[in-house]
Design a protein around this motif. Structure first.
Motif, PDB file in Angstrom:
ATOM      1  N   ALA A  40       0.843  -1.194   0.000  1.00 23.90           N
ATOM      2  CA  ALA A  40       0.000   0.000   0.000  1.00 23.90           C
ATOM      3  C   ALA A  40       0.883   1.250   0.000  1.00 23.90           C
ATOM      4  O   ALA A  40       0.622   2.223  -0.718  1.00 23.90           O
ATOM      5  CB  ALA A  40      -0.917  -0.013   1.217  1.00 23.90           C
ATOM      6  N   GLY A  85      -3.304   2.348  -7.382  1.00 20.76           N
ATOM      7  CA  GLY A  85      -4.272   1.371  -7.867  1.00 20.76           C
ATOM      8  C   GLY A  85      -3.738   0.576  -9.043  1.00 20.76           C
ATOM      9  O   GLY A  85      -2.587   0.743  -9.453  1.00 20.76           O
ATOM     10  N   HIS A 249      12.538  -6.208   0.569  1.00 18.17           N
ATOM     11  CA  HIS A 249      11.664  -7.369   0.419  1.00 18.17           C
ATOM     12  C   HIS A 249      12.341  -8.625   0.926  1.00 18.17           C
ATOM     13  O   HIS A 249      11.960  -9.734   0.570  1.00 18.17           O
ATOM     14  CB  HIS A 249      11.193  -7.551  -1.024  1.00 18.17           C
ATOM     15  CG  HIS A 249      10.333  -6.432  -1.511  1.00 18.17           C
ATOM     16  ND1 HIS A 249       8.982  -6.401  -1.347  1.00 18.17           N
ATOM     17  CD2 HIS A 249      10.657  -5.269  -2.112  1.00 18.17           C
ATOM     18  CE1 HIS A 249       8.496  -5.269  -1.835  1.00 18.17           C
ATOM     19  NE2 HIS A 249       9.503  -4.559  -2.301  1.00 18.17           N
TER      20      HIS A 249
HETATM   21  P1  ADP Z   1       6.211  -7.083  -4.788  1.00 19.19           P
HETATM   22  O1  ADP Z   1       5.531  -6.085  -3.894  1.00 19.19           O
HETATM   23  O2  ADP Z   1       7.421  -7.701  -4.207  1.00 19.19           O
HETATM   24  O3  ADP Z   1       6.409  -6.599  -6.194  1.00 19.19           O
HETATM   25  P2  ADP Z   1       3.717  -8.489  -4.492  1.00 19.19           P
HETATM   26  O4  ADP Z   1       3.321  -9.897  -4.807  1.00 19.19           O
HETATM   27  O5  ADP Z   1       3.502  -8.046  -3.108  1.00 19.19           O
HETATM   28  O6  ADP Z   1       5.215  -8.326  -4.930  1.00 19.19           O
HETATM   29  O7  ADP Z   1       2.925  -7.530  -5.426  1.00 19.19           O
HETATM   30  C1  ADP Z   1       2.993  -7.676  -6.816  1.00 19.19           C
HETATM   31  C2  ADP Z   1       2.645  -6.374  -7.503  1.00 19.19           C
HETATM   32  O8  ADP Z   1       1.254  -6.073  -7.330  1.00 19.19           O
HETATM   33  C3  ADP Z   1       3.352  -5.172  -6.945  1.00 19.19           C
HETATM   34  O9  ADP Z   1       4.635  -5.017  -7.515  1.00 19.19           O
HETATM   35  C4  ADP Z   1       2.395  -4.031  -7.369  1.00 19.19           C
HETATM   36  O10 ADP Z   1       2.654  -3.671  -8.716  1.00 19.19           O
HETATM   37  C5  ADP Z   1       1.052  -4.690  -7.306  1.00 19.19           C
HETATM   38  N1  ADP Z   1       0.369  -4.341  -6.047  1.00 19.19           N
HETATM   39  C6  ADP Z   1       0.299  -5.080  -4.937  1.00 19.19           C
HETATM   40  N2  ADP Z   1      -0.410  -4.436  -3.973  1.00 19.19           N
HETATM   41  C7  ADP Z   1      -0.777  -3.253  -4.506  1.00 19.19           C
HETATM   42  C8  ADP Z   1      -1.521  -2.114  -4.025  1.00 19.19           C
HETATM   43  N3  ADP Z   1      -2.003  -2.068  -2.796  1.00 19.19           N
HETATM   44  N4  ADP Z   1      -1.711  -1.096  -4.894  1.00 19.19           N
HETATM   45  C9  ADP Z   1      -1.216  -1.126  -6.146  1.00 19.19           C
HETATM   46  N5  ADP Z   1      -0.511  -2.143  -6.645  1.00 19.19           N
HETATM   47  C10 ADP Z   1      -0.294  -3.200  -5.842  1.00 19.19           C
END
Ligand code: ADP
Length: 614
Positions: A40, A85, A249
């Motif tokens: 977030a 978003g 991470h």
């Molecule tokens: P990382 O954060 O390591 O890239 P995640 O699996 O947590 O891997 O998330 C994958 C992708 O999803 C993120 O890189 C981001 O682009 C998108 N994402 C995740 N949560 C959000 C959020 N709350 N708002 C916007 N994009 C998000």
């Protein structure tokens, strides 16, 4: 209100990761909240950045925050942000696959041992999928800033997920978890507050929750101040560690860190972390990596690789500059003078931080990152001295097969009159410890560093000197050890005719045949000229398909050895040939080389054996 609903399967790797995560991270499951808050916060950083050029994106909702809502009765928990978003396509890409580099290597490294795998998963990054550790069902409602239509994503975390287009969503992302029965504890204000403080205090965005009891309104639960802007004395160890997990991470704690504010001509703050463990893709020099760049506390980009040299690519952290423009691009950074100055300063800072580690921590660091640091000796001449100080080697003075000997400790142990630092390069420690080249050093009690990493011949070719002592490959050139003993009688007895006769038998295969000052036990060894390419470099170049110039070794013979003495008196030319060739081939074998004609070698040895048995 919904349209275009579709059901899709998770990418195979994503499915595997989901399963693994649910099984192996159970005992540490509250970290899901950190991961979702971290996402977030990243989403808000991204929007703040895009809005620099397009303030319209913020609409009527310019105050960034992350809200946590829960409902005990329905056992649900929501993490809501008003960040960038995702579009429908982004949802499918981001929440259905793992697009990370190193995914393949990651799966190859899994062992099936839950504890070990949990550490690996942590290192790989758990992210969004960690929601399924505590939730049966996850719903994501998201609307990308600037778009009017949003997307609803749902999944039970098994094989598939559904996406549908939804109207009338506010900007940002709402992640709703239907908690598993055994995770109902997370629908509790007290518990949630304590987790947020423990893991997300450093997040620069306010994390808000409804006030407890009958009070109206919301309250901010975390510190909500960018951690690196606080003064060192105000930040606790645990906060530094949690912040590391957020920027890197990584699941593991960092090995160490360095937090500095610089004022004066250039003004910037840096917070640099050294990880404990190397990522799987450390050797892929093209993988994006670098620091998170902020300008005046506004997030600008991830993976800004202009602030550290490539050989420090394992360093994680943040640099926040007051001098760069907010609209700075990678191209501008590349040419920017202040970026270059910061890079020089940060490089020194990292080398300094490493130099200050205690022996145990530094040893652990070296085992993970030592080989990358060696690249620096070849690539960063300006810092060669501090880099050489950081090098560690196996050594004949240390019976353990670990690389723990520093050049400084070598120099301390140098013998009187010794003016060179001796080393030998080979394929493995066991091979190199048996090398005939070490015989004379053993006899004289002179320490030799043992180099067996693939990169060693390359990087030593750049190492100039250390503490005014030059480096000398023990297996090259004419060895002129100080204080040579007067040549003994036996040496004198090996005269030119024998050397010539051996040369005649070996022909083009050797550059010359000469008396050795290196050997005590072996009959012969091979020696290269200083400037010749060694076996290691040759193998690397050959493996990349390059043409490698031929180098001919000198054969050095040990006049005291019974075999060489016998050769001197061998009347039978055929037998002499066989023996000379066997001596040469064996010298190759001792070097770890392959011999050009193994069949011939076997025949010669057998002829000699048969004669012996008669
Ligand atoms: P990382 O954060 O390591 O890239 P995640 O699996 O947590 O891997 O998330 C994958 C992708 O999803 C993120 O890189 C981001 O682009 C998108 N994402 C995740 N949560 C959000 C959020 N709350 N708002 C916007 N994009 C998000």
């Amino acid at each position: 209100m919904s349209e275009a609903t579709e059901t899709r399967g998770f990418q195979t790797e994503a499915k595997k990761l989901l399963k693994l995560m649910i099984n192996s991270l159970y005992s540490n499951r509250e970290i899901f909240l950190r991961e979702l808050i971290s996402n977030a916060s990243d989403a808000i950083d991204k929007l703040r950045f895009e809005a620099l050029n397009d303030t319209g994106l913020l609409g009527s909702d310019p105050n960034f925050e992350i809200k946590i809502e829960f409902d005990k009765d329905t056992q649900t928990l929501a993490i809501v942000d008003n960040g960038i978003g995702m579009s429908r396509e982004e949802v499918i890409d981001n929440l259905g696959t793992i697009a990370k580099s190193g995914t393949e290597e990651f799966f190859e490294h899994l062992t099936g041992d839950q504890q070990k795998d949990a550490a690996l998963i942590g290192q790989f990054g758990v992210g969004f999928y960690s929601a399924f550790i505590v939730a049966d069902d996850v719903e994501v409602l998201t609307c990308r800033a600037g778009l009017t239509q949003g997307t609803r994503w749902t999944s039970a975390g098994e094989d598939e997920f559904t996406v549908e287009t939804v109207d009338d969503l506010p900007r940002g992302t709402r992640v709703v978890l239907s908690l598993k029965d055994d995770a109902a504890e997370f629908a509790d204000g007290f518990r949630l507050r304590s987790i947020v403080r423990q893991y997300s205090d450093h997040i620069a965005v306010p994390v808000v929750m409804d006030k407890e009891g009958d009070e109206e309104g919301t309250e901010t639960v975390n510190e909500a101040k960018a951690l690196w802007t606080r003064s060192r004395s105000d930040v606790g160890e645990d906060e530094y560690k949690e912040f590391y997990k957020h920027v890197s991470h990584d699941f593991d704690e960092p090995l160490t860190w360095s937090h500095n504010r610089v004022e004066g001509k250039l003004e910037y703050t840096s917070l640099l972390y050294i990880p404990k463990r190397a990522p799987f893709d450390l050797w892929n020099r093209d993988v994006p990596r670098g620091l998170k760049l902020y300008v005046q506390r506004v997030f600008i980009m991830d993976d800004a690789d202009q602030f550290l040299p490539l050989y420090l690519r394992f360093v994680r952290g943040v640099v926040d500059s007051n001098d760069l423009p907010l609209n700075v691009s990678r191209e501008i950074l590349q040419q920017d003078e202040s970026t270059r100055s910061i890079k020089n300063a940060l490089t020194k800072r990292v080398l300094d931080t490493l130099a200050k580690l205690d022996a145990d921590d530094y040893g652990a660091f070296w085992d993970e990152f030592g080989q990358v640091l060696k690249e620096g000796v070849g690539e960063d001449f300006g810092n060669q001295e501090p880099l050489l100080k950081l090098m560690r080697f196996a050594s004949t003075a240390d019976p353990l097969d670990q690389q723990r000997t520093s050049l400084a400790s070598y120099v301390e142990r140098m013998q009187e009159g010794q003016d060179k630092i001796y080393y030998i390069i080979g394929e493995s420690l066991s091979a190199v410890r048996q090398s005939p080249h070490l015989e004379v050093f053993k006899k004289r009690g002179i320490e030799v560093l043992l180099l067996v990493d693939r990169i060693d011949e390359w990087f030593m070719s750049f190492a100039n000197e250390f503490d005014s002592k030059s480096f000398q490959d023990a297996s090259r050139g004419e060895l002129n050890l100080e204080d040579d003993e007067p040549e003994n009688e036996a040496d004198e007895s090996v005269d030119e005719p024998l050397l010539e006769r051996i040369q005649g038998a070996l022909g083009e295969r050797v550059a010359s045949v000469r008396r050795s000052k290196r050997l005590t036990d072996s009959p012969a060894c091979l020696v290269l000229n200083e400037e010749d390419m060694g076996a290691q470099m040759r193998r690397i170049l050959e493996a990349t398909g390059q043409e490698v110039p031929e180098t001919k070794p000198h054969l050095e013979v040990n006049a005291d050895h019974p075999l060489i003495r016998h050769l001197d008196t061998e009347p039978d030319e055929d037998r002499f040939n066989d023996l000379a060739c066997v001596v040469f081939d064996q010298a190759n074998l001792a070097e770890g080389n392959t011999i050009t004609s193994p069949g011939e070698y076997v025949q010669r040895v057998n002829r000699i054996l048969v004669e012996l048995l008669h």
